[in-house]
Design a protein around this motif. Structure first.
Motif, short mmCIF file in Angstrom:
data_model
loop_
_atom_site.label_atom_id
_atom_site.label_comp_id
_atom_site.label_asym_id
_atom_site.label_seq_id
_atom_site.Cartn_x
_atom_site.Cartn_y
_atom_site.Cartn_z
N GLY A 7 1.01 -0.70 -0.12
CA GLY A 7 -0.17 0.47 -0.02
C GLY A 7 0.57 1.14 -0.37
N TYR B 5 -4.86 8.00 7.08
CA TYR B 5 -3.94 6.54 7.00
C TYR B 5 -3.11 6.42 5.55
CZ TYR B 5 0.17 3.37 7.65
OH TYR B 5 1.35 2.45 7.96
N HIS B 6 -1.97 6.87 4.55
CA HIS B 6 -2.14 6.86 3.02
C HIS B 6 -0.86 5.66 3.72
CE1 HIS B 6 -5.02 9.50 2.06
NE2 HIS B 6 -4.43 9.97 2.88
N LYS C 197 -4.09 -4.28 -0.25
CA LYS C 197 -4.50 -5.48 0.87
C LYS C 197 -5.24 -6.45 0.05
CE LYS C 197 -4.11 -1.89 4.52
NZ LYS C 197 -2.92 -2.47 5.57
#
Ligand SMILES: Cc1ncc(COP(=O)(O)O)c(C=O)c1O
Length: 446
Positions: free
Chosen positions: A103, A136-137, A273
């Motif tokens: 990710g 959140y990255h 994911k």
């Protein structure tokens, strides 16, 4: 195993976690033979559970044929097949897939491609990203810079590029009394508009957002119309819409991409994911044809890359996972089992004195804990309620994904549930039962 016996630098250095030895279906087993129901797939990863025979067979076959060929020299059939499948299932206008290993890498690629796009089309003054607080990255420096979680950013702040943050879409805490969800969404889009104008539209590259906020704020679902209004603001200023569906995408919310439910097509879409379901480390950046065309007609290449781009075994695992989801009609199953999970959570927590809100979509649910339902006051962060819940759940043979800092990066606690798409109704009932017992035990221990 004690910390002194382990040479692994574990996440918490003085704590060696139990040793996982096998996984089957929705369970994981540790070295002591203890069996855990995996209700979060780690961090919303294991969408098909563990040990899926079709995925394992595809990976074995690929390893026997070819494990790795560098993408600077070759393409592979499996990468081509996976890309074709992803583009077929992507929102209209998304033209190409760029394969990475997770990710954070997908988000780094998004940030760089977005910047390169403006360099290619002669707008090099665009250098700034706008994102949302409590987002959140990823943990690499670029992704961390864009992310809005203060606790994660703080120690590294001097190393991070300057990004601008606007409000998250967090109706439980920030929708005003007397304001409809639609009005709230428009107010947030207006905030984005004013922020772009304050920065100077000619300096802004893109607006970055998780379509459904995930880990750091506990599954924030957008209010109706929010993303459509945001997209209109982005279009007005020539700003790219970059959606991070690393956690919420690939079926987790009941459609392949969460943005399908919002009626918007992003310029860049990051996935990871659930793409490979944990069978291999794999992610992808899906790019709109507008960006691809600009790079193709300009410098002719994307100025980015890693050694393991498009790894053949990773692509084989992801292709098999996506084929199983399609073949077995699992998106529909996520919707129906998701409704069941929501009902179970409603029964268990609707009147719970310390559950402020249960929210979510599909098989992606967040439970926000509060000290006082009336005032929505969170528990004292020093109590680390989220860590207590995780421990109580593991003691009961349950894996969930609790986290602190829900409200502002420091205060607040939530639990994320992200069970595999194959979980049965009976398994979901056991999950909720064990979770309720874990939450009660954790609160009693405070
Ligand atoms: C929305 C979102 N983006 C990016 C990431 C980073 O992904 P990875 O941990 O695979 O680098 C995560 C991980 O939790 C995430 O939830």
């Amino acid at each position: 195993m004690t910390p002194n016996d382990s040479s692994v630098l574990h996440r918490v250095i003085q704590v060696t976690p139990p040793m996982a030895v096998s996984g089957q279906g929705i369970t994981l087993t540790d070295a002591n033979g203890k069996v855990y129901l995996d209700a979060s797939g780690g961090a919303a990863v294991s969408c098909l559970g563990h040990g899926h025979p079709d995925v394992l067979a595809a990976m074995h076959a690929q390893i026997d044929r070819l494990a790795y060929a560098h993408t600077g020299f070759f393409t592979t059939q499996v990468a081509e097949d996976l890309a074709a499948m992803l583009i077929r299932g992507a929102p209209a206008g998304i033209a190409k897939a760029f394969f990475v290993s997770g990710g954070s890498e997908a988000m780094e690629a998004a940030l760089k491609m977005a910047r390169q796009y403006f360099v290619e089309i002669g707008q090099p003054s665009r250098t700034r990203f706008i994102a949302r607080r409590q987002s959140y990255h990823g943990n690499t420096l670029g992704a961390l810079a864009i992310g809005g979680n203060q606790w994660r950013r703080a120690p590294f702040a001097p190393l991070l590029v300057d990004a601008t943050h606007v409000s998250p879409c967090y109706p439980y805490r920030e929708q005003q009394a007397g304001e409809t969800p639609e009005q709230y969404g428009l107010r947030l889009a207006d905030e984005l508009d004013r922020t772009i104008q304050a920065c100077g539209p000619e300096t802004v590259i893109g607006f970055v957002a998780e379509t459904v906020g995930g880990a750091t704020a506990g599954v924030l679902t957008p209010v109706p119309g929010y993303f459509r209004a945001v997209k209109a603001v982005c279009d007005k200023h020539g700003v790219l819409l970059i959606l991070d569906e690393v956690m919420c995408g690939m079926g987790r919310c009941g459609t392949l991409h969460a943005c399908e439910q919002e009626g918007v097509v992003p310029d860049l879409l990051a996935i990871a994911k659930g793409l490979g379901g944990g069978y291999q480390p794999v992610g992808a950046l899906l790019a709109h044809e507008r960006l691809v065309r600009a790079m193709s007609a300009g410098s002719g290449f994307f100025q980015h890359g890693h050694t393991y781009l498009g790894h053949a075994v990773a692509c084989a695992a992801a292709l098999a996972v996506q084929q199983v989801i399609e073949r077995d009609g699992l998106l529909a199953q996520v919707r129906s089992r998701g409704a069941h999970l929501a009902a179970l959570c409603g029964q268990a927590f609707a009147d719970h004195p310390h559950v402020g809100e249960v929210r979510g979509r599909g098989l992606f649910h967040g439970i926000e804990l509060v000290k006082d339902r009336g005032t929505k006051a969170p528990f004292d962060p020093a109590l680390r309620l989220h860590a207590r819940i995780k421990a109580e759940a593991m003691a009961r043979g349950l894996l969930v994904y609790p986290m602190g800092g829900t409200v502002d990066g420091r205060q607040g606690d939530h639990v994320v549930l992200a069970p595999p798409f194959i979980a049965t109704e009976a398994e979901l009932a056991t999950i909720v039962e064990r979770l309720a017992a874990s939450i009660d035990a954790a609160i009693r221990s405070c």
